[in-house]
Design a protein around this motif. Sequence first.
Motif, PDB file in Angstrom:
ATOM      1  N   LEU A  26       2.614  -6.164  -3.900  1.00 54.12           N
ATOM      2  CA  LEU A  26       3.354  -5.667  -3.197  1.00 54.12           C
ATOM      3  C   LEU A  26       5.039  -6.004  -3.462  1.00 54.12           C
ATOM      4  CD1 LEU A  26       1.461  -5.340  -0.362  1.00 54.12           C
ATOM      5  CD2 LEU A  26       0.796  -3.839  -1.966  1.00 54.12           C
ATOM      6  N   LEU A  43       7.243  -3.385   1.426  1.00 55.28           N
ATOM      7  CA  LEU A  43       6.523  -3.272   2.183  1.00 55.28           C
ATOM      8  C   LEU A  43       6.704  -3.034   3.731  1.00 55.28           C
ATOM      9  CD1 LEU A  43       3.633  -3.637   3.367  1.00 55.28           C
ATOM     10  CD2 LEU A  43       4.529  -6.080   3.253  1.00 55.28           C
ATOM     11  N   PHE A  66       8.239   0.215   5.063  1.00 51.96           N
ATOM     12  CA  PHE A  66       6.716   0.850   5.183  1.00 51.96           C
ATOM     13  C   PHE A  66       6.772   0.602   6.118  1.00 51.96           C
ATOM     14  CE2 PHE A  66       2.470   0.869   5.677  1.00 51.96           C
ATOM     15  CZ  PHE A  66       1.948   1.842   5.275  1.00 51.96           C
ATOM     16  N   ILE A  67       6.719   0.045   6.645  1.00 51.83           N
ATOM     17  CA  ILE A  67       6.388  -1.314   8.263  1.00 51.83           C
ATOM     18  C   ILE A  67       7.381  -0.458   9.058  1.00 51.83           C
ATOM     19  CG2 ILE A  67       5.633  -3.157   9.544  1.00 51.83           C
ATOM     20  CD1 ILE A  67       4.967  -4.046   7.016  1.00 51.83           C
ATOM     21  N   LEU A  86       6.762   3.432  10.247  1.00 50.84           N
ATOM     22  CA  LEU A  86       5.479   3.144  10.735  1.00 50.84           C
ATOM     23  C   LEU A  86       5.763   2.142  12.093  1.00 50.84           C
ATOM     24  CD1 LEU A  86       2.857   3.521  10.851  1.00 50.84           C
ATOM     25  CD2 LEU A  86       2.572   1.635  10.110  1.00 50.84           C
ATOM     26  N   ASN A 130      -5.196  -6.261  -1.362  1.00 47.74           N
ATOM     27  CA  ASN A 130      -4.644  -6.273  -0.143  1.00 47.74           C
ATOM     28  C   ASN A 130      -4.886  -5.478   1.019  1.00 47.74           C
ATOM     29  OD1 ASN A 130      -1.482  -6.688  -1.281  1.00 47.74           O
ATOM     30  ND2 ASN A 130      -2.400  -5.682  -2.619  1.00 47.74           N
ATOM     31  N   LEU A 166      -2.076   7.296   6.231  1.00 48.29           N
ATOM     32  CA  LEU A 166      -1.566   5.978   5.594  1.00 48.29           C
ATOM     33  C   LEU A 166      -1.557   5.296   4.153  1.00 48.29           C
ATOM     34  CD1 LEU A 166      -2.545   3.701   8.822  1.00 48.29           C
ATOM     35  CD2 LEU A 166      -0.643   4.360   8.071  1.00 48.29           C
ATOM     36  N   GLN A 167      -2.920   5.431   3.718  1.00 45.48           N
ATOM     37  CA  GLN A 167      -2.750   5.336   1.993  1.00 45.48           C
ATOM     38  C   GLN A 167      -2.009   6.171   1.472  1.00 45.48           C
ATOM     39  OE1 GLN A 167      -7.243   4.916   2.180  1.00 45.48           O
ATOM     40  NE2 GLN A 167      -6.295   3.371   0.661  1.00 45.48           N
ATOM     41  N   GLN A 226       0.434   7.274   1.549  1.00 46.20           N
ATOM     42  CA  GLN A 226       2.047   6.804   1.849  1.00 46.20           C
ATOM     43  C   GLN A 226       2.153   4.992   1.212  1.00 46.20           C
ATOM     44  OE1 GLN A 226       4.038   8.422   3.258  1.00 46.20           O
ATOM     45  NE2 GLN A 226       3.948  10.490   3.957  1.00 46.20           N
ATOM     46  N   PHE A 227       1.201   4.656   1.394  1.00 51.48           N
ATOM     47  CA  PHE A 227       1.692   3.054   1.242  1.00 51.48           C
ATOM     48  C   PHE A 227       2.021   3.451  -0.437  1.00 51.48           C
ATOM     49  CE2 PHE A 227      -0.063  -1.140   0.560  1.00 51.48           C
ATOM     50  CZ  PHE A 227       0.204  -1.611   1.175  1.00 51.48           C
ATOM     51  N   VAL A 244       4.866   1.348  -1.781  1.00 52.01           N
ATOM     52  CA  VAL A 244       5.158  -0.624  -1.889  1.00 52.01           C
ATOM     53  C   VAL A 244       4.885  -0.745  -2.860  1.00 52.01           C
ATOM     54  CG1 VAL A 244       4.100  -1.898  -0.469  1.00 52.01           C
ATOM     55  CG2 VAL A 244       4.416  -0.308   1.116  1.00 52.01           C
TER      56      VAL A 244
END
Length: 369
Positions: free
Chosen positions: A271, A276, A279-280, A283, A340, A354-355, A357-358, A362
């Motif tokens: 990643l 990351l 993304f966090i 969220l 991960n 979520l997946q 977007q992730f 990332v």
Amino acid sequence: MDDTVIEEEDDCPELVPIDTQPGPPAEQIPVTIITGYLGAGKTTLLNYILTEQHNKRIAVILNEFGEGSALEKSLAVSQAGELYEEWLELRNGCLCCSVKDNGLKAIENLMEKKGKFDYILLETTGLADPGAVASMFWVDAELGSDIYLDGIVTVIDAKYGLKQLTEEKADGAVSEAVRQVALADLTIINKTDLVNEEELNLVRDTARSINGLVKILETQRSRVNLSEVLDLHSFDSKDGANLAEKLQLLKPTTPHLDKSILTTFEVAGDLSEAALNVFIQDLLWEKMFRNKEGQPMTVIRLKGIVSLAGKAHQVMVQGVHELYELNETPQLWLENPRINRLVFIGRNLDKDVLQEQFIPAVMQGVTSH
């Protein structure tokens, strides 16, 4: 800005990710937060810990709302089974602002007067959100305090726990009981002698369906082995190997009545650390992600082990409410490809969204193993 304005400020200060060293320095004293519904057995647990012969100096702060709005904290210090008591009166307020200054100062002053404790246990009120209290100690450990957050322990009443954990809030919010289990590193199902095996299994499965990573102890009259409650190291990299193993073993459990509370996913590859973080933050801070019904996703607790590009070691992700950190652990990656693994506990969560977007956000431009 003068002091009066700061006093009246309602908003909590803006939260930022905190950089941490691997593990707290040895001289810092661990703080364990003990939470649970009224009557579950928190006070019995604390009295048991205080009076049991364990040759440890333990300070216990009882944080219960008394009459009126004053927040009184009774503090008991146990040394060789003797009890000492002091009363510290603190003014009540937004937990991450005013009590942060007062609460920590009170504890640190007490340590100056009485000498160092081995452990500090903080009991929260039955209706308090332990996440706000946890955030306060977690941040402070990074600001050079003498204390650090060791873990959150939630006591559940075996007889009434199921009713409390399945209670529906009128406004669709997360109930206090669910929030307390969601944030817990350890849950103690107490009063097991008052229920039959089938009822106990239901309580256990429900707790596990809310928090798939939580360790569960079962007790009567809150009698536990102290070594299972203290030194959890849930918020530092010493927990890295333990967390990595738990994540690999995490199997789909009995789904909670509300499937949007706990979700997990696995993605192979390296990643981008910068991506990351974005993304966090999107969220946790911006609450930018919505489920298929259009409701914003709220995350109470986030945990995971990730592989960051350019790092040979596993990196632990931890989040409580808006606060989070990425912590490099001593564990080298042995898996190939590196997987991960992330666990999200909250409200209105949707694994597929979520997946979706992730992965592009990332993993873009990062070479997979």
